[in-house]
Design an enzyme around this catalytic site. Sequence first.
Site, mmCIF file in Angstrom:
data_model
loop_
_atom_site.group_PDB
_atom_site.id
_atom_site.type_symbol
_atom_site.label_atom_id
_atom_site.label_comp_id
_atom_site.label_asym_id
_atom_site.label_seq_id
_atom_site.Cartn_x
_atom_site.Cartn_y
_atom_site.Cartn_z
ATOM 1 N N LYS A 210 29.895 55.198 43.818
ATOM 2 C CA LYS A 210 29.858 56.052 42.630
ATOM 3 C C LYS A 210 28.448 56.613 42.432
ATOM 4 O O LYS A 210 28.262 57.801 42.239
ATOM 5 C CB LYS A 210 30.303 55.225 41.421
ATOM 6 C CG LYS A 210 30.356 55.964 40.128
ATOM 7 C CD LYS A 210 30.968 55.098 39.032
ATOM 8 C CE LYS A 210 30.771 55.752 37.672
ATOM 9 N NZ LYS A 210 31.324 54.965 36.583
ATOM 10 N N GLU A 216 23.243 47.688 48.851
ATOM 11 C CA GLU A 216 24.080 47.169 49.945
ATOM 12 C C GLU A 216 24.737 48.323 50.710
ATOM 13 O O GLU A 216 24.718 48.382 51.942
ATOM 14 C CB GLU A 216 25.184 46.254 49.387
ATOM 15 C CG GLU A 216 24.692 44.946 48.809
ATOM 16 C CD GLU A 216 24.372 45.041 47.315
ATOM 17 O OE1 GLU A 216 24.114 46.165 46.814
ATOM 18 O OE2 GLU A 216 24.373 43.987 46.658
ATOM 19 N N GLU A 358 34.448 41.477 35.441
ATOM 20 C CA GLU A 358 33.383 42.446 35.191
ATOM 21 C C GLU A 358 33.706 43.206 33.894
ATOM 22 O O GLU A 358 32.802 43.633 33.176
ATOM 23 C CB GLU A 358 33.220 43.418 36.371
ATOM 24 C CG GLU A 358 31.875 44.129 36.371
ATOM 25 C CD GLU A 358 31.549 44.855 37.659
ATOM 26 O OE1 GLU A 358 30.548 44.511 38.310
ATOM 27 O OE2 GLU A 358 32.283 45.792 38.021
ATOM 28 N N HIS A 389 49.610 24.023 49.240
ATOM 29 C CA HIS A 389 49.146 22.918 50.095
ATOM 30 C C HIS A 389 47.648 22.721 49.942
ATOM 31 O O HIS A 389 47.003 22.150 50.822
ATOM 32 C CB HIS A 389 49.530 23.198 51.547
ATOM 33 C CG HIS A 389 51.014 23.220 51.714
ATOM 34 N ND1 HIS A 389 51.757 22.088 51.971
ATOM 35 C CD2 HIS A 389 51.911 24.231 51.588
ATOM 36 C CE1 HIS A 389 53.038 22.407 52.030
ATOM 37 N NE2 HIS A 389 53.160 23.711 51.793
HETATM 38 O O1 LIG Z 1 30.090 52.495 43.604
HETATM 39 P P1 LIG Z 1 28.697 52.004 43.427
HETATM 40 O O2 LIG Z 1 27.878 52.879 42.548
HETATM 41 O O3 LIG Z 1 28.045 51.790 44.771
HETATM 42 O O4 LIG Z 1 28.761 50.610 42.693
HETATM 43 C C1 LIG Z 1 29.403 49.511 43.271
HETATM 44 C C2 LIG Z 1 29.668 48.433 42.266
HETATM 45 O O5 LIG Z 1 28.470 47.998 41.643
HETATM 46 C C3 LIG Z 1 28.690 47.717 40.278
HETATM 47 O O6 LIG Z 1 28.127 48.745 39.538
HETATM 48 C C4 LIG Z 1 28.053 46.460 39.829
HETATM 49 O O7 LIG Z 1 28.387 45.397 40.644
HETATM 50 C C5 LIG Z 1 30.216 47.732 40.153
HETATM 51 O O8 LIG Z 1 30.631 47.972 38.861
HETATM 52 C C6 LIG Z 1 30.559 48.813 41.113
HETATM 53 O O9 LIG Z 1 31.917 48.819 41.394
#
Ligand SMILES: O=P(O)(O)OC[C@H]1O[C@](O)(CO)[C@@H](O)[C@@H]1O
Length: 542
Positions: A210, A216, A358, A389
């Site tokens: 987003k 990451e 969340e 199990h």
């Molecule tokens: O889509 P982005 O901006 O990479 O964010 C990934 C995720 O990180 C968060 O903002 C926080 O973990 C989540 O709400 C979101 O889904």
Amino acid sequence: MTPHIPYLTARPAWKALESHFNDIGDVHLRTLFADDSERGRRLTAQAAGLYLDYSKNRVTDETMGLLVELAKQSGLQDRIAAMFSGEKINITENRAVLHVALRASRQTAIMVDGENVVDRVHAVLDKMADFSGRLRSGEWKGHTGRPIRNVVNIGIGGSDLGPVMAYEALQHYSDRSMTFRFVSNIDGTDVTETLRDLDPAETLFIVASKTFTTQETMTNAQTARDWLVKGLGGDKDAVARHFAAVSTNAGKVAEFGIDTANMFEFWDWVGGRYSMASAIGLSTMVAIGPEGFYGLLEGMRQMDEHFRTADFGHNLPVLMGLLTVWYANFFGAPTVAVLPYEQHLNRFPAYLQQLTMESNGKHVTLDGTAVDYQTSPVYWGEPGTNGQHSFYQLIHQGTRLIPCDFIAFAQSLNPVGRHHDILMANVFAQAEALAFGKTAGEVRAEGTADWLVPHRVFGGNRPSTTILAERLTPEALGKLVALYEHSVFTQGVIWDIDSFDQWGVELGKQLAARILPELDTNTEPGHDSSTNNLIRRYREMK
Ligand SMILES: O=P(O)(O)OC[C@H]1O[C@](O)(CO)[C@@H](O)[C@@H]1O
């Protein structure tokens, strides 16, 4: 003017529930069923093809009436209307919350800041359908002229869990000549193992984020780009044919080097954990085709309509949300187990963990007052029968009350011998055993030695809800996801919290950014003595 809603524990229905709980909190499900032969038929509801049996919950008609009253006194109807009409109900981020617009039909109009967002939604859906069609048919060629056979979604949180859950859930409908993989973890093992056996000439990456700033995802995307360019002889032009982006942030997408013609847009009024029906679902659409994806949206839309219009006493998401509140706040149950008896839903509990926790893992009300009641329980689970199990022992005979959601389908996607009847016998048996247990008298009557009797007694009275649908289709998955989304919404309204922000993840991100440069220098780290010591040890060991 919005009517004043009293603090949760001051609402009359809450007070009535407190005294009602004192009356019936200990009544055994055996008694409730013995006193009412119609209970198993009556305490049920159905909508959009989902059947909800909530009769094995520790409730009476009076409980349900009071819970529905609590929903009314919490202003749920107004809040539903506010969400569907695009009001900025995510107050801490001043954003509308419009995942329902992602599945609204083309003719619908939902206005945000003077613009009909449904038009934009369908423009992106059309673009996704065109792109998916070209990929699936082989018309879209990679840099060396070969068709794409592997799709790797790179994202995390809502930009991963929805797509991976949906892919697993709908694998039966996916194009089996293509492979779909998902990279999320910053641990280099994730990307390395994912790419190990893939041919770059036939691989397309969807970078889903987003914000397009998530550490990451950006790090994994960079590694994937290096792998691709190296694998295709060092030609940077290859990126254009092998990378697509899904984001709200066109500037950052271009900065990364992805052609914005290959960018699929969504908007700040779609929360990450509510985004699987947006362009974040691109990998899902490529896997199951545009028609399948529209089926998913149709299922969601049906549940949205049901949630918006059905009276609370027959409203599936409302009933589920209210039951969650009942156990979390009155019984003090700390968790909810989600137990899908469908192998394809093996990532559904993980998906729900983000959706529920969340959203509703919050400690202040909308006006910033610290709550003195519990908010979201911990959600967890595994597909049946594997859990039976492993951890079911604790649910049956442990000391904690763990409400369970059982999810099952009448028809198997893989009918093999007696497998499905055995699976279904197990799900029905588990709910029955949890509710009714086995008394000391029954255990003795089986000839059990006296000393062993207490060990073999099942107390029962352990609540569960069973959701039954005909068959796991894209539509059914859409209904299930929307059911939980709106149950989470209902809970959030009762608790008077902002279910749509996630400030709690920020601090860890900030501290990691501070620690990262310290890992490479010999200067004294500037933290507490434990963190400093761990950093020093890591430097020595790495
Ligand atoms: O889509 P982005 O901006 O990479 O964010 C990934 C995720 O990180 C968060 O903002 C926080 O973990 C989540 O709400 C979101 O889904």
